[in-house]
Structures are given as structure tokens and as C-alpha cells.
Design a protein around this motif. Structure first.
Motif, short mmCIF file in Angstrom:
data_model
loop_
_atom_site.label_atom_id
_atom_site.label_comp_id
_atom_site.label_asym_id
_atom_site.label_seq_id
_atom_site.Cartn_x
_atom_site.Cartn_y
_atom_site.Cartn_z
N TYR A 44 0.82 -1.21 0.00
CA TYR A 44 0.00 0.00 0.00
C TYR A 44 0.86 1.27 0.00
CZ TYR A 44 -3.89 -3.14 0.54
OH TYR A 44 -4.78 -4.14 0.34
N ILE A 86 1.26 1.74 -3.59
CA ILE A 86 0.01 2.28 -4.16
C ILE A 86 -0.09 3.77 -3.85
CG2 ILE A 86 -2.53 2.16 -4.05
CD1 ILE A 86 -1.13 -0.20 -5.53
N SER A 87 0.31 4.16 -2.65
CA SER A 87 0.30 5.57 -2.28
C SER A 87 1.25 6.37 -3.17
CB SER A 87 0.68 5.73 -0.81
OG SER A 87 0.73 7.07 -0.45
N ARG A 117 -0.43 6.82 -6.50
CA ARG A 117 -1.48 7.85 -6.40
C ARG A 117 -0.85 9.25 -6.38
NH1 ARG A 117 -3.91 6.00 -2.23
NH2 ARG A 117 -2.85 7.29 -0.70
N THR A 118 0.23 9.42 -5.65
CA THR A 118 0.89 10.72 -5.54
C THR A 118 1.52 11.15 -6.87
OG1 THR A 118 1.36 10.32 -3.22
CG2 THR A 118 2.71 11.99 -4.31
N THR A 128 0.77 10.07 -9.98
CA THR A 128 -0.10 10.06 -11.17
C THR A 128 -1.44 10.75 -10.94
OG1 THR A 128 -1.20 7.98 -10.60
CG2 THR A 128 0.85 7.82 -11.90
N ASP A 129 -1.68 11.20 -9.73
CA ASP A 129 -2.99 11.75 -9.34
C ASP A 129 -4.12 10.75 -9.56
OD1 ASP A 129 -1.93 14.24 -8.56
OD2 ASP A 129 -2.02 14.99 -10.63
N ALA A 130 -3.78 9.48 -9.69
CA ALA A 130 -4.75 8.38 -9.85
C ALA A 130 -5.76 8.65 -10.95
CB ALA A 130 -5.45 8.09 -8.52
N ASN A 131 -5.26 9.16 -12.08
CA ASN A 131 -6.14 9.35 -13.24
C ASN A 131 -5.37 9.09 -14.52
OD1 ASN A 131 -5.06 11.90 -14.39
ND2 ASN A 131 -5.76 12.80 -12.46
N MET A 157 -4.76 1.63 -15.73
CA MET A 157 -5.57 2.05 -14.59
C MET A 157 -6.51 0.93 -14.16
SD MET A 157 -7.42 5.62 -14.09
CE MET A 157 -7.90 6.12 -12.47
N MET A 172 -6.09 -1.30 -10.68
CA MET A 172 -7.15 -1.31 -9.66
C MET A 172 -7.57 -2.75 -9.37
SD MET A 172 -9.43 2.14 -10.49
CE MET A 172 -10.55 1.21 -11.45
N THR A 208 -4.98 -4.49 -7.24
CA THR A 208 -5.06 -4.04 -5.85
C THR A 208 -6.26 -4.65 -5.14
OG1 THR A 208 -3.96 -1.99 -6.46
CG2 THR A 208 -5.16 -1.99 -4.37
#
Length: 164
Positions: free
Chosen positions: A30, A33-34, A37-38, A40-43, A137, A141, A144
Motif C-alpha cells: 500500500y 500504491i500511495s 497515487r501521488t 499520477t494523481d490516480a487518473n 488504470m 485497480m 489491488t
């Protein structure tokens, strides 16, 4: 050899070892994963910028450059190797649980497909196949979610009382 429900027969010390392993492994998983997210801005746009850069975007607040071939190959290589070992070890533990066989088989095999699609997708995105950002993406997901479900099932099974 029968593996179904074997986890309930493990000695207390082995169950504690598995819990310690899964908790430590999950902190690392995780944490990764964080990081994703940081960075790529999760998009999808963030994923594309992470690997292809954003030099052409005049409104960008932070300049990002296209990754070199060496960086991409190192990322793909190291993640496929390390995550395949992680998923193999989690799958071995999951095999000993007493959950539905079809669910168990899905949770054991699916992460390997997502792993190939996620990191293969990163390579193909880097090769300018832009729609791969959606594959990355979605498969990331799914990877995960299956990891999370597998770990939760194992932990719940470890804390269930032993079967007679």
C-alpha cells in the motif's frame, strides 16, 4: 494433497508468522500504491504524464519529462519480478483457506494477468500507444482489489477457530 482448510490446522506460531508477514507485506504494497497515487494523481492523464512527460503542456505547474528506455525497462522488469513473487506467496497461503474454490482460483490467478497488463501497458504507453493508460488504470485497480481480498480472507481464516 488436500490444501482446502489446512490453514485452520496451522500451529499458533505459524499463524502469527503469517499475520506478521502479511501486515509487513501490505505496508509495503500500500506504500507503493500511495506512491502511484501521488505521482499520477490516480487518473489516466496523470499516468500518461508520469511516463511520457508533459513538456508540451504550457499550463503544467510541475514539469515532467518522458522516461528513458532504461527507466521504463527497469520499472517493468523489477515490478514484474517482485510482484509475481509476492502474488505467488499470497496465493500459496490463500490455497490453504476454506473459501469457495472458484473464488479462490480467481483470486490466485487474476493478479498475474493484471501484473502483465499493468506493466506491459506501461511499456506500450511509453511506446506512444496512448489508450494503454486506461488498461493500466483498470488492471492496476483490479490487481489491488484482488490483493486486498486475498489478504483479508487469509487474515480472517487465521483468526477463525480450528476445525475439528
Amino acid at each position: 494433497m488436500q490444501f482446502q482448510g489446512l490453514i485452520h490446522q496451522f500451529p499458533k506460531e505459524i499463524r502469527y508468522l503469517i499475520v506478521a508477514f502479511l501486515v509487513t507485506l501490505s505496508i509495503g504494497f500500500y506504500g507503493g500504491i500511495s506512491f502511484v497515487r501521488t505521482t499520477t494523481d490516480a487518473n489516466p492523464t496523470g499516468i500518461e504524464e508520469r511516463y511520457l512527460g508533459n513538456e508540451a503542456d504550457e499550463e503544467a505547474t510541475k514539469m515532467k519529462f518522458k522516461k528513458s528506455e532504461g527507466e521504463i525497462l527497469t520499472t517493468v522488469h523489477s515490478h514484474i519480478l517482485s510482484l509475481s513473487v509476492i502474488f505467488f506467496m499470497v496465493s500459496l497461503l490463500l490455497a490453504t483457506t476454506s473459501v469457495n474454490q472458484k473464488l479462490k482460483l480467481f483470486l490466485m490467478i487474476e493478479p498475474f494477468f493484471s501484473l502483465v497488463f499493468t506493466f506491459g501497458g506501461i511499456y506500450f504507453l511509453w511506446k506512444e500507444i496512448h489508450w494503454m493508460k486506461y488498461v493500466i488504470m483498470f488492471s492496476g485497480m483490479l490487481m489491488t482489489l484482488t490483493y486486498t481480498a486475498s489478504v483479508l480472507i487469509i487474515l480472517l481464516q487465521l483468526f477463525r477457530s480450528k476445525k475439528a
